[in-house]
Design a protein around this motif. Structure first.
Motif, PDB file in Angstrom:
ATOM      1  N   PHE A 111       0.811  -1.225   0.000  1.00  0.00           N
ATOM      2  CA  PHE A 111       0.000   0.000   0.000  1.00  0.00           C
ATOM      3  C   PHE A 111       0.838   1.264   0.000  1.00  0.00           C
ATOM      4  N   TRP A 112       2.148   1.135   0.217  1.00  0.00           N
ATOM      5  CA  TRP A 112       3.022   2.316   0.219  1.00  0.00           C
ATOM      6  C   TRP A 112       3.384   2.687  -1.223  1.00  0.00           C
ATOM      7  N   ILE A 113       3.794   3.924  -1.405  1.00  0.00           N
ATOM      8  CA  ILE A 113       4.208   4.338  -2.751  1.00  0.00           C
ATOM      9  C   ILE A 113       5.618   4.908  -2.716  1.00  0.00           C
ATOM     10  N   ARG A 114       6.336   4.683  -3.792  1.00  0.00           N
ATOM     11  CA  ARG A 114       7.729   5.129  -3.890  1.00  0.00           C
ATOM     12  C   ARG A 114       7.842   6.647  -3.722  1.00  0.00           C
ATOM     13  N   LYS A 115       9.025   7.104  -3.370  1.00  0.00           N
ATOM     14  CA  LYS A 115       9.284   8.543  -3.231  1.00  0.00           C
ATOM     15  C   LYS A 115       9.513   9.147  -4.622  1.00  0.00           C
ATOM     16  N   PRO A 116       9.290  10.453  -4.748  1.00  0.00           N
ATOM     17  CA  PRO A 116       9.462  11.085  -6.069  1.00  0.00           C
ATOM     18  C   PRO A 116      10.849  10.844  -6.669  1.00  0.00           C
ATOM     19  N   GLU A 117      11.870  10.708  -5.819  1.00  0.00           N
ATOM     20  CA  GLU A 117      13.218  10.506  -6.354  1.00  0.00           C
ATOM     21  C   GLU A 117      13.457   9.034  -6.756  1.00  0.00           C
ATOM     22  N   GLN A 118      12.451   8.171  -6.545  1.00  0.00           N
ATOM     23  CA  GLN A 118      12.608   6.747  -6.909  1.00  0.00           C
ATOM     24  C   GLN A 118      11.676   6.370  -8.061  1.00  0.00           C
ATOM     25  N   LEU A 119      11.326   7.311  -8.906  1.00  0.00           N
ATOM     26  CA  LEU A 119      10.311   7.025  -9.928  1.00  0.00           C
ATOM     27  C   LEU A 119      10.661   5.820 -10.786  1.00  0.00           C
ATOM     28  N   ASP A 120      11.936   5.660 -11.102  1.00  0.00           N
ATOM     29  CA  ASP A 120      12.292   4.640 -12.088  1.00  0.00           C
ATOM     30  C   ASP A 120      12.773   3.327 -11.504  1.00  0.00           C
ATOM     31  N   TYR A 121      13.069   3.279 -10.219  1.00  0.00           N
ATOM     32  CA  TYR A 121      13.529   1.990  -9.692  1.00  0.00           C
ATOM     33  C   TYR A 121      13.228   1.856  -8.205  1.00  0.00           C
ATOM     34  N   ILE A 122      12.620   0.735  -7.845  1.00  0.00           N
ATOM     35  CA  ILE A 122      12.413   0.400  -6.437  1.00  0.00           C
ATOM     36  C   ILE A 122      12.794  -1.067  -6.254  1.00  0.00           C
ATOM     37  N   GLU A 123      13.273  -1.388  -5.049  1.00  0.00           N
ATOM     38  CA  GLU A 123      13.728  -2.768  -4.826  1.00  0.00           C
ATOM     39  C   GLU A 123      12.570  -3.700  -4.498  1.00  0.00           C
ATOM     40  N   GLU A 124      11.563  -3.184  -3.826  1.00  0.00           N
ATOM     41  CA  GLU A 124      10.404  -4.015  -3.488  1.00  0.00           C
ATOM     42  C   GLU A 124       9.175  -3.401  -4.146  1.00  0.00           C
ATOM     43  N   PRO A 125       8.209  -4.235  -4.501  1.00  0.00           N
ATOM     44  CA  PRO A 125       7.023  -3.691  -5.179  1.00  0.00           C
ATOM     45  C   PRO A 125       6.218  -2.744  -4.300  1.00  0.00           C
ATOM     46  N   ASP A 126       5.776  -1.642  -4.889  1.00  0.00           N
ATOM     47  CA  ASP A 126       4.916  -0.701  -4.172  1.00  0.00           C
ATOM     48  C   ASP A 126       3.508  -0.765  -4.764  1.00  0.00           C
ATOM     49  N   VAL A 127       2.654   0.156  -4.348  1.00  0.00           N
ATOM     50  CA  VAL A 127       1.256   0.103  -4.788  1.00  0.00           C
ATOM     51  C   VAL A 127       1.147   0.351  -6.296  1.00  0.00           C
TER      52      VAL A 127
END
Ligand SMILES: [Fe+2]
Length: 285
Positions: free
Chosen positions: A106-122
């Protein structure tokens, strides 16, 4: 599929989405991602995915309220989205899918992480995964996957199930009359892989084969070296245990295949030139 450890009881991971706790920045991040992705997916994604987005109202207004999604999902296919804080252990994951519940961060990535996150977000979980769950044949496949997963551990086949999920639910392609289309959520939620998977000369594109896929290692943190192609956007494999268990037994005596490896009996739709991965060597799982 994941490597999280802990209780196997899915109820230990279920949370309230906390819809009213999202900030305006959170919704703005969703809108940025959704707009960009909708545009790039035109002409590249399965039609059923776009129909699902529209039918669920997953648009550009902000992070969807799971309660609204569930009202529509339940009517269409009897599924619902449940909120979890992050990756959950395999058995808990399988139990939810077998019960037609899709766990979404249910969490969403931060604006500075638009293109890559290590764990899936919402965004990955809802925008990428949920639209196709409106398609009955896919909804049934996902449930059958969960049921198969519950049996896989005792047959030593968890890694085989992980590969199947990876190469279908996350990174699947499908051949259609209009051309190759994306059906995997890992591609559908990534602008760069949306283009790479369909248009790069680098990866192999090989007709889907259940046993072949369950024998193949995959790239976790990079574009895939091989994409497997279903014969149509509704051609999800059937996963009866009568079919799976003999395959698992047969594969026990065979080596795993490298992500970019081709076999003599593969139906190769496009042989990749490997140009991208020559410069991006990473370990495979
Ligand atoms: Fe995913």
């Amino acid at each position: 599929m994941n490597t999280a450890t802990g209780s196997d009881d899915p109820r230990d991971y279920l949370r309230d989405q906390g819809f009213d706790s999202y900030t305006e920045q959170d919704h703005a991040t969703w809108r940025t991602l959704a707009r960009r992705q909708r545009e790039i997916l035109q002409g590249r994604i399965a039609g059923a995915f776009l129909e699902g987005l529209d039918a669920l109202g997953i648009g550009e207004t902000g992070i969807p309220d799971f309660r609204v999604l569930n009202d529509r999902l339940k009517v269409a296919t009897g599924w619902e989205v449940v909120a979890v804080p992050g990756l959950i252990p395999d058995l808990a994951f399988f139990r939810l899918l077998a019960d037609r519940k899709f766990p979404a961060g249910f969490w969403i990535r931060k604006p500075e992480q638009l293109d890559y996150i290590e764990e899936p977000d919402v965004f990955h979980d809802v925008f990428g995964h949920v639209p196709l769950i409106m398609q009955p044949v896919y909804a049934d496949y996902l449930q059958a996957y969960g049921k198969a997963g519950l049996q896989a551990a005792e047959h030593g086949a968890l890694k085989r199930l992980a590969r199947l999920y990876w190469y279908t639910v996350e990174f699947g392609l499908a051949q259609t009359q209009q051309g190759l289309r994306i059906v995997g959520a890992g591609i559908a939620s990534s602008p760069s892989e949306t283009v790479f998977a369909l248009e790069s000369p680098s990866p192999n594109r090989v007709r889907f084969d259940l046993a072949r896929v369950m024998r193949t290692l995959y790239r976790i943190d990079d574009f895939q070296e091989t994409y497997f192609v279903l014969d149509g956007t509704e051609a999800w494999p059937t996963l009866d245990l009568d079919k799976l268990i003999p395959i698992w037994k047969r594969l026990e005596g065979l080596d795993d295949l490298e992500p970019g490896q081709l076999l003599a009996d593969d139906v190769v739709l496009a042989r990749g030139d490997g140009s991208y991965h020559r410069d991006h060597k990473r370990p495979a799982a």
